[in-house]
Scaffold this active site. Structure first.
Site, PDB file in Angstrom:
ATOM      1  CE  LYS A   1      -9.252  36.570  -5.576  1.00  0.00           C
ATOM      2  NZ  LYS A   1      -8.731  35.583  -4.623  1.00  0.00           N
TER       3      LYS A   1
ATOM      4  CE1 TYR B   1     -39.939  23.859 -16.170  1.00  0.00           C
ATOM      5  CE2 TYR B   1     -38.458  25.671 -15.618  1.00  0.00           C
ATOM      6  CZ  TYR B   1     -39.009  24.808 -16.553  1.00  0.00           C
ATOM      7  OH  TYR B   1     -38.628  24.893 -17.872  1.00  0.00           O
TER       8      TYR B   1
END
EC number: 5.1.1.1
Length: 395
Positions: free
Chosen positions: A47, A270
């Site tokens: 899946k 950042y």
């Protein structure tokens, strides 16, 4: 699920991220699990597009290893997988749809010879009505609730289910449930095992399935007739017994785009999250959270760094730490300890694979290997190891 980039879309000099898939390791893992299952068959969960690696590619390799039972989540996944396997000449595979059917799904299931896993009375009614409208008979599976409180028919509805089977339309080939704690202690899994045994006594002669990846390591009492491994096939951890028995299948790499030296006292990334205590050589790599490399794996500037170290990568034969915060498209690596002549633009860094265990990266990010694989972004190309070997010969 949107299609991922294939190897055909990758230039041999591409700087974009890619994941290589070792189908021989995948087959070896299936054989390892199959040997553990004793007389039971070993299936495969494919899946979520084969756990992010390409469902048809994965299923074809597993079929070649001997697998014949495949599990997807949705009807659409099953239809696509059937088309891929048929094109390869592997038409006798059994494909189970774990999340059941609506009435409108029944024609597609019949056309693609899918086996729906029915988990409530409404789905049973949908399936039977769809078969009657089509004047057809086709196999189904039933899933029972045994303690996970997720999907499953309740034990109190057993008489209704038996009546539906006695009516002749419902042709049940498999009774299943799902272990909630196969790799965590024994109390719940023993209770589920006992309840499953009691439930299945009502269905003599019908095959049974309970075990997932971790359940595959619990011995023959849990194997029943069919085991359904998932993450273990792809080299992920499936509880302590799996340690050392499974091979890594997926290797995520991305290219260094730039190398620079920052001075002690400066910061990187950042929020200036990485405070540099020494002169530091920084490799900027073209991989970020938009590609599925989780921000939570950052070297600094995220809450998890208060309790555990950040992720590592592997460059030019050296393990190196992720530096500062992972951003959307870029990740910084501290390559100060790597000889300068070995790290330059174009060199590829491994973020998980044979040198960086995917479960270690998942631990650093506070998650599980399943999420790293299924979360790989669309711009990460998927290619077989043989494709990478071909590209390397071109360089």
């Amino acid at each position: 699920m949107p299609a991922a980039r294939s190897s055909e879309s990758v230039s041999p000099t591409s700087r974009m991220p890619w994941v290589t898939i070792d189908t021989e390791a995948l087959k070896a893992n299936w054989r390892t699990l199959d040997a553990l299952s004793g007389r039971a068959r070993t299936g495969a969960a494919v899946k979520a597009d084969g756990y992010g690696l390409g469902a048809t590619r994965v299923a074809k390799a597993l079929f070649e290893a001997g697998c014949r039972d495949f599990f997807v989540a949705w009807v659409e996944e099953g239809v696509s997988l059937r088309e891929g396997l048929n094109a390869a000449g592997y038409g006798d595979a059994r494909i189970y749809v774990l999340q059941g059917v609506y009435l409108a799904d029944v024609p597609a299931c019949l056309a693609a010879r899918l086996i729906p896993v029915l988990s409530n009375l409404a789905e049973i009614a949908n399936w039977c009505e769809g078969l009657e409208r089509a004047d057809a008979r086709a196999a189904a599976a039933l899933q029972f609730e045994t303690g996970m409180n997720r999907l499953g028919i309740d034990a109190g509805e057993l008489s209704i289910v038996k009546a539906a089977i006695a009516g002749g339309t419902l042709d049940v080939r498999l009774i299943m449930s799902h272990l909630a704690s196969a790799d965590e202690g024994t109390v719940q899994r023993k209770a589920q095992h006992a309840e499953f045994l009691a439930l299945t006594e009502a269905f003599p002669g019908i095959e049974r399935s309970l075990s997932n990846s971790a359940g595959s390591f619990l011995g023959p009492d849990f194997a029943f007739d069919l085991v359904r491994p998932g993450i273990a096939l792809y080299g992920g951890r499936a509880g302590e017994p799996s340690d050392g028995q499974l091979k890594p299948v997926a290797t995520l790499t991305a290219a260094v785009l730039q190398v620079r030296t920052a001075k002690a006292g400066e910061a990187a990334g950042y929020g200036a999250a990485a405070k540099l205590s020494r002169d530091t050589r920084i490799a900027t790599v073209g991989l970020g959270y938009a590609d599925g490399y989780l921000r939570a794996a950052s070297g600094a500037g995220v809450p998890l760094r208060e309790t555990r170290p950040g992720a590592m990568a592997f460059v030019a034969g050296h393990h190196v730490p992720v530096l500062g915060r992972v951003s959307m498209d870029l990740t910084l690596l501290d390559v100060t300890e790597v000889p300068a002549d070995l790290v330059e633009p174009g060199v590829r860094a491994e973020f998980f694979g044979p040198n960086v265990a995917i479960d270690d990266v998942a631990d650093a990010a506070g998650t599980i290997a399943y999420e790293l694989l299924t979360g790989l972004g669309r711009r990460v190309a998927r290619m077989a190891v043989k494709d990478l070997d071909y590209f390397n010969r071109l360089e």
